[in-house]
Design an enzyme around this catalytic site. Structure first.
Site, short mmCIF file in Angstrom:
data_model
loop_
_atom_site.label_atom_id
_atom_site.label_comp_id
_atom_site.label_asym_id
_atom_site.label_seq_id
_atom_site.Cartn_x
_atom_site.Cartn_y
_atom_site.Cartn_z
N ASN A 105 -24.65 -49.88 -6.45
CA ASN A 105 -23.54 -49.91 -5.99
C ASN A 105 -22.22 -49.55 -6.99
O ASN A 105 -22.43 -49.77 -8.03
CB ASN A 105 -23.04 -50.93 -4.98
CG ASN A 105 -24.08 -51.14 -3.89
OD1 ASN A 105 -24.64 -49.93 -3.35
ND2 ASN A 105 -24.16 -52.24 -3.25
N ASP A 107 -18.97 -49.87 -6.30
CA ASP A 107 -17.91 -50.44 -5.64
C ASP A 107 -17.08 -51.72 -6.28
O ASP A 107 -16.20 -52.16 -5.78
CB ASP A 107 -18.10 -50.72 -4.14
CG ASP A 107 -19.29 -51.55 -3.83
OD1 ASP A 107 -19.43 -52.47 -4.72
OD2 ASP A 107 -19.95 -51.57 -2.83
N HIS A 122 -25.89 -46.94 -11.33
CA HIS A 122 -25.05 -45.84 -11.19
C HIS A 122 -23.82 -45.63 -11.58
O HIS A 122 -22.91 -44.61 -11.10
CB HIS A 122 -25.35 -45.19 -9.93
CG HIS A 122 -26.77 -45.18 -9.43
ND1 HIS A 122 -27.25 -45.47 -8.10
CD2 HIS A 122 -27.77 -44.55 -10.05
CE1 HIS A 122 -28.65 -45.09 -7.97
NE2 HIS A 122 -28.84 -44.65 -9.09
N CYS A 153 -6.03 -36.68 -18.54
CA CYS A 153 -6.03 -37.84 -19.46
C CYS A 153 -4.58 -38.01 -19.94
O CYS A 153 -3.97 -36.77 -20.48
CB CYS A 153 -7.00 -37.35 -20.75
SG CYS A 153 -6.89 -38.83 -22.07
N GLY A 193 -30.15 -54.78 0.81
CA GLY A 193 -29.72 -53.73 1.09
C GLY A 193 -29.95 -52.45 0.55
O GLY A 193 -29.20 -51.71 0.42
N THR A 194 -31.37 -52.16 0.34
CA THR A 194 -31.62 -50.99 -0.30
C THR A 194 -33.03 -50.56 0.18
O THR A 194 -33.84 -51.46 0.31
CB THR A 194 -31.41 -50.85 -1.87
OG1 THR A 194 -31.97 -49.55 -2.49
CG2 THR A 194 -32.29 -52.11 -2.26
N ASN A 219 -33.34 -56.99 4.38
CA ASN A 219 -32.87 -55.67 5.12
C ASN A 219 -33.12 -55.77 6.68
O ASN A 219 -34.11 -56.38 6.98
CB ASN A 219 -33.79 -54.68 4.64
CG ASN A 219 -33.38 -53.83 3.39
OD1 ASN A 219 -32.19 -53.70 3.20
ND2 ASN A 219 -34.11 -53.53 2.38
#
Length: 254
Positions: A105, A107, A122, A153, A193-194, A219
């Site tokens: 994630n 987030d 990621h 920038c 959760g994957t 899950n």
């Protein structure tokens, strides 16, 4: 499910090097939509091309417009907070029961919950990087001006890019190494959760299993890992299952 919860708690209690491997499902309970599968998934509303690296550089304005809608307009909402599952993992780390979290994630909810050893496989939507000089900036609602597309920038005027992995872009080497080193050391992996289908991240629990780890999978629905890799399968939502495991481990979550 009671028996599986007890078995999972016992495995975690006895572990010398437990790690967690998390995906979009853990954040769904915080109100973050999944990328795939569900009716409200991101790719049911947006074309994945907007996150392809070549498209980003050739069409930065269009790509950034979608990125702003998908991530920043949404993540700057005040109602998006870590849920029970994130908080339990942070408490487990504080108690020495969890060495790290490898997350797919972007987030940054694990960090908001209090986890410190988080390997963002990621990348993260919490930073942007200058595509010319490589300097980075934290993304904060009060500091980040996304009114002009694409953002530039403030130091050199070059294009800014979110510090997460685009399609066609490699995994950051340091994060990759730390994640797979942790998988090789682990004697317990908590998969939450994957489905484990996105590669190379999906190799984390498989590699750990090959090195003798016990794989605990949380899950609501069975995944590609369930029959091939998982030792203890808990068919429940992340917050519910980890909340019950926390009780077994005498962990209080605020």
């Amino acid at each position: 499910m009671e028996e599986q919860i007890k078995r999972a708690a016992e495995a975690i209690r006895n572990a010398k090097y437990a790690i967690a491997f998390t995906g979009a499902g853990i954040s769904v309970e915080s109100g973050v939509p999944p990328f795939r599968g569900a009716e409200n998934s991101v790719w049911s509303k947006y074309d994945p091309e907007c996150l392809e690296l070549n498209y980003f550089y050739s069409h930065p304005k269009e790509s950034w417009g979608a990125i702003k809608e998908i991530f920043y307009n949404f993540m700057f909402k005040t109602e998006i907070h870590p849920n029970e599952a994130h908080k339990v993992m942070a408490k487990m780390e504080q108690r020495g029961m969890l060495k790290c979290v490898v997350t797919q994630n972007i987030d940054f909810l694990h960090q908001e919950a209090g986890s410190r050893n988080v390997y963002e496989f990621h990348g993260t939507a919490g930073r942007v990087i200058c595509t010319k000089e490589g300097c980075s900036y934290e993304v904060k609602p009060q500091d980040m001006d996304l009114s002009d597309m694409p953002p530039r920038c403030p130091r050199c005027g070059a294009l800014l890019k979110p510090d997460f992995v685009f399609f066609g872009e490699g995994i950051p080497q340091e994060t990759y190494k730390k994640s797979f080193d942790a998988a090789e050391k682990a004697d317990v992996v908590i998969v939450v959760g994957t489905t484990g289908e996105v590669m190379p991240a999906g190799m984390i629990p498989i590699l750990a299993k090959r090195h003798g780890a016990t794989v605990i999978e949380i899950n609501p629905s069975r995944s590609s890992l369930t029959n091939t890799c998982t030792d203890i399968y808990i068919a429940a939502k992340a917050g519910e299952a980890l909340g019950l495991i926390a009780k077994e481990l005498a962990i209080d979550v605020d």
